[in-house]
Write a protein that holds these residues in place. Structure first.
Motif, PDB file in Angstrom:
ATOM      1  N   ALA A 165       1.150  -0.998   0.148  1.00  0.00           N
ATOM      2  CA  ALA A 165       0.174  -0.021  -0.083  1.00  0.00           C
ATOM      3  C   ALA A 165       1.244   0.731   0.440  1.00  0.00           C
ATOM      4  O   ALA A 165       0.208   2.093  -0.386  1.00  0.00           O
ATOM      5  CB  ALA A 165      -1.222  -0.544   1.111  1.00  0.00           C
ATOM      6  N   ASP A 166       2.165   1.441   0.559  1.00  0.00           N
ATOM      7  CA  ASP A 166       2.794   2.438   0.664  1.00  0.00           C
ATOM      8  C   ASP A 166       2.207   3.440   0.942  1.00  0.00           C
ATOM      9  O   ASP A 166       2.486   4.503   0.427  1.00  0.00           O
ATOM     10  CB  ASP A 166       3.317   2.160  -1.184  1.00  0.00           C
ATOM     11  CG  ASP A 166       5.356   2.448  -0.420  1.00  0.00           C
ATOM     12  OD1 ASP A 166       5.464   2.319   0.214  1.00  0.00           O
ATOM     13  OD2 ASP A 166       5.397   2.890  -1.897  1.00  0.00           O
ATOM     14  N   LEU A 167       1.798   3.389   2.170  1.00  0.00           N
ATOM     15  CA  LEU A 167       1.717   5.045   2.870  1.00  0.00           C
ATOM     16  C   LEU A 167       2.178   5.802   2.656  1.00  0.00           C
ATOM     17  O   LEU A 167       4.029   5.725   3.046  1.00  0.00           O
ATOM     18  CB  LEU A 167       0.909   5.300   3.766  1.00  0.00           C
ATOM     19  CG  LEU A 167      -0.811   4.197   3.101  1.00  0.00           C
ATOM     20  CD1 LEU A 167      -1.623   3.648   4.588  1.00  0.00           C
ATOM     21  CD2 LEU A 167      -1.402   5.526   2.596  1.00  0.00           C
ATOM     22  N   GLU A 168       2.544   6.986   3.110  1.00  0.00           N
ATOM     23  CA  GLU A 168       3.389   8.341   3.477  1.00  0.00           C
ATOM     24  C   GLU A 168       2.594   8.691   4.549  1.00  0.00           C
ATOM     25  O   GLU A 168       1.864   9.297   4.679  1.00  0.00           O
ATOM     26  CB  GLU A 168       3.554   9.220   2.075  1.00  0.00           C
ATOM     27  CG  GLU A 168       4.244   8.757   0.979  1.00  0.00           C
ATOM     28  CD  GLU A 168       3.917   9.016  -0.697  1.00  0.00           C
ATOM     29  OE1 GLU A 168       3.881  10.297  -0.326  1.00  0.00           O
ATOM     30  OE2 GLU A 168       4.748   8.696  -1.418  1.00  0.00           O
ATOM     31  N   LEU A 169       3.758   9.577   4.721  1.00  0.00           N
ATOM     32  CA  LEU A 169       3.703  10.827   5.512  1.00  0.00           C
ATOM     33  C   LEU A 169       2.329  12.281   5.433  1.00  0.00           C
ATOM     34  O   LEU A 169       2.889  12.803   4.482  1.00  0.00           O
ATOM     35  CB  LEU A 169       4.872  10.926   6.548  1.00  0.00           C
ATOM     36  CG  LEU A 169       5.700  10.787   7.466  1.00  0.00           C
ATOM     37  CD1 LEU A 169       7.236  10.946   7.827  1.00  0.00           C
ATOM     38  CD2 LEU A 169       4.829   9.825   8.656  1.00  0.00           C
ATOM     39  N   GLY A 170       1.870  12.077   6.226  1.00  0.00           N
ATOM     40  CA  GLY A 170       1.059  13.260   6.024  1.00  0.00           C
ATOM     41  C   GLY A 170      -0.081  13.049   5.527  1.00  0.00           C
ATOM     42  O   GLY A 170      -0.914  13.647   4.462  1.00  0.00           O
ATOM     43  N   GLU A 171      -0.513  11.632   4.563  1.00  0.00           N
ATOM     44  CA  GLU A 171      -1.627  11.643   3.964  1.00  0.00           C
ATOM     45  C   GLU A 171      -2.435  10.999   4.236  1.00  0.00           C
ATOM     46  O   GLU A 171      -3.024  10.751   5.534  1.00  0.00           O
ATOM     47  CB  GLU A 171      -1.493   9.125   3.246  1.00  0.00           C
ATOM     48  CG  GLU A 171      -0.366   9.649   2.067  1.00  0.00           C
ATOM     49  CD  GLU A 171      -0.705   8.378   1.190  1.00  0.00           C
ATOM     50  OE1 GLU A 171      -1.679   7.935   0.309  1.00  0.00           O
ATOM     51  OE2 GLU A 171       0.297   7.785   0.764  1.00  0.00           O
ATOM     52  N   LEU A 172      -3.359  11.492   4.088  1.00  0.00           N
ATOM     53  CA  LEU A 172      -5.438  11.061   4.379  1.00  0.00           C
ATOM     54  C   LEU A 172      -6.021   9.811   4.229  1.00  0.00           C
ATOM     55  O   LEU A 172      -6.329   9.543   3.174  1.00  0.00           O
ATOM     56  CB  LEU A 172      -6.171  12.339   3.990  1.00  0.00           C
ATOM     57  CG  LEU A 172      -5.160  13.584   4.136  1.00  0.00           C
ATOM     58  CD1 LEU A 172      -6.991  14.260   3.615  1.00  0.00           C
ATOM     59  CD2 LEU A 172      -5.504  13.793   6.053  1.00  0.00           C
TER      60      LEU A 172
END
Ligand code: ATP
Ligand code: MG
Length: 502
Positions: free
Chosen positions: A23-30
């Motif tokens: 999924a590779d979520l990043e900092l700051g993502e909603l």
């Protein structure tokens, strides 16, 4: 709708999800959690490894790979015991069509997905809107325009804070462009780098389709059709100096004496006439300061004159302050080109204008007609000292403290929020926080923000050009946005107006 994870831990302050592989979520993502009755919007603020194995085995395994002793990964890629833990900050809870700060938490094992622009439909377009940018999920820009209510935003003051080059001026230009669409606010701006009007081929506010109606530009060297900046020193009040340049008590008293005695000729007389009750040393240093401020010289015959063509002792430009106050009342944006005068001189002119506007609006309030008047704002760029150590002496500090009652607001633009006293910062309802690598600056803004931004420190440090977090008493959560480049907005407007309809 791709599921990116599942909630496994947490409380009302934060939630932890196990991330789905890849999924590779990043900092700051909603991200969004759809519970049965409620929907939550959360922000990623921390990412950690999750490992359900004994630590020694991990280190041994890593060792076999980097030391090439018997390189083989002991664990398969899809080993369920290894994953990423994503920390989420719940920002908003939507329940029965209403949204609010979260008062509940989603069920354990709730699915989590990335935000889509439809999830933000609870954010409505306000009246007399001011466009700030597009809502952002980490580095991904959503096709969702974010507006604030200009009346609220300006009357309760706004600060735009970032280190140099992160896009503060660009944001102000974008805001003013939108304001010129409706002409409902009078805005005064001292342009110290002459970057707002758009000189020559540079794009600027002059390219707005309503520029003829809503834009006034004063400069020492104006292009044809624009105003030459001329200010008669008879229209400058001692008050305009007190909070802008450093003055001793004795110097302030001396100024007051000249003012009382010579009325509007006070600067001229102070420069050339001695008074027996004022010490020579006080006069000497005062003349040096005021002389530098307005570039005053003394002729061979002992007459003071202004070397700079902006100022004079005669009646030339005696209506400038008055005219600009009128323009502001009529919903215009007034740019004063401050690039060819010292910053302090420009601030004195700004102060004289805002003093006049304040006087008028106080009167309107007394007469009970203030509600029919337009909101006025003043953009103060890079003047932390004016809102810092001198704030209790100048009109800008007064605007910050009580301007709200008189429909006059500040838009302060600064790299140095840390020198602005808490009393002033607390009065600023909207903080637009852009990238800043200085921890001291970030902390000052975080501590003085309407929302709890304690988890945003690292995120703010890494904001790119044009990216910001809007924390306001008028928003339920800190809104991450990206402000497009002004030139692109101006260009697309021009292209729109050039489309020929057959
Ligand atoms: N939203 C944006 N997207 C891409 N580039 C941007 C954006 N905003 C600004 N820039 C670029 O970054 C440069 C600096 O922007 P800007 O002058 O607005 O920064 P600033 O914060 O006002 O800097 P300073 O503190 O020096 O006044 C500009 O030349 C502009 O081209
Ligand atoms: Mg700038």
């Amino acid at each position: 709708m791709t599921i990116v994870g599942s909630i496994v831990e947490g409380n009302s302050k934060y939630l932890i999800m196990r991330e789905r592989k890849g999924a590779d979520l990043e900092l700051g993502e909603l991200v969004v959690i759809d519970d049965e009755k409620r929907k939550y919007i959360c922000m990623v603020y921390n990412i950690e490894y999750g490992v359900l194995l004994e630590q020694g085995r991990l280190y041994t395994s890593a060792g076999t790979i980097i030391e090439k002793t018997n390189p083989k990964l002991e664990f398969p890629n899809d080993d369920l015991r290894i994953f990423r833990k994503i920390y989420l900050k719940p920002l908003i809870e939507i329940h029965n069509g209403k949204y609010r700060s979260p008062i509940s938490i989603p069920k354990l094992f709730s699915n989590v997905r990335r935000v889509e622009k439809e999830d933000l439909s609870f954010i409505k377009e306000p009246d007399t809107k001011v466009f700030l940018g597009k809502i952002r999920s980490g580095g991904r820009i959503l096709d969702f325009d974010y507006y604030m209510n200009g009346e609220e935003m300006i009357s309760h003051h706004t600060i735009i804070a970032a280190q140099t080059g992160r896009g503060k001026s660009n944001l102000v230009k974008v805001m003013l462009w939108e304001i010129m669409n409706h002409g409902k606010f009078g805005i005064l701006l001292l342009d110290i780098h002459n970057e707002y009007f758009g000189i020559g081929n540079n794009k600027g506010l002059k390219d707005h389709p309503n520029a003829d109606r809503y834009l006034l530009y004063y400069s020492k060297t104006p292009p044809p059709g624009h105003k030459k900046l001329k200010v008669s020193l008879t229209t400058i009040d001692p008050e305009d100096l007190f909070g802008i340049i450093e003055l001793t008590e004795a110097q302030r008293e001396a100024i007051s004496v000249y003012r009382r005695q010579y009325k509007e000729e006070w600067i001229k007389e102070l420069m050339c006439k001695d008074l027996s009750n004022i010490a020579q040393s006080t006069l000497r240093s005062l003349r040096r300061k005021i002389g530098n401020l307005f570039r005053i010289r003394i002729s061979d015959s002992g007459e003071p004159y202004c070397e700079d063509e902006i100022f004079n002792f005669e009646k030339i430009g005696e209506k400038t302050i008055f005219d600009i106050a009128n323009a502001l009342e009529n919903g215009k944006i007034v740019i004063i080109d401050g690039s060819s005068i010292p910053d302090e001189t420009g601030l004195v002119i700004m102060s004289a204008i805002m003093r006049e506007v304040f006087r008028r609006y106080e009167n309107y309030k007394d007469q009970g007609i203030l509600k029919d008047k337009l909101q006025i704002g003043v953009v103060l760029e890079e003047a932390p000292r004016i809102l810092g150590e001198l704030y209790d002496k100048n009109i800008f500090g007064r605007i910050a403290r009580e301007g709200r009652k008189f429909k006059i607001g500040l838009i302060a633009v600064t790299q140095m929020a840390s020198v602005i006293p808490d009393e002033i910062l607390a009065n600023i309802g909207t903080k637009i926080i852009m990238g800043n690598e200085m921890k001291k600056e970030r902390l000052k803004l975080i501590e003085n923000s309407p929302q709890d931004l304690s988890d945003y420190d690292y995120i703010i440090a890494g904001l790119e050009k044009g990216e910001s977090i809007v924390s306001s008493i008028f928003t339920k959560f800190p809104v991450p946005i990206y402000t497009p480049l002004f030139d692109d907005i101006a260009k697309s407007e021009k292209e729109k107006s050039e489309i020929v309809v057959f």
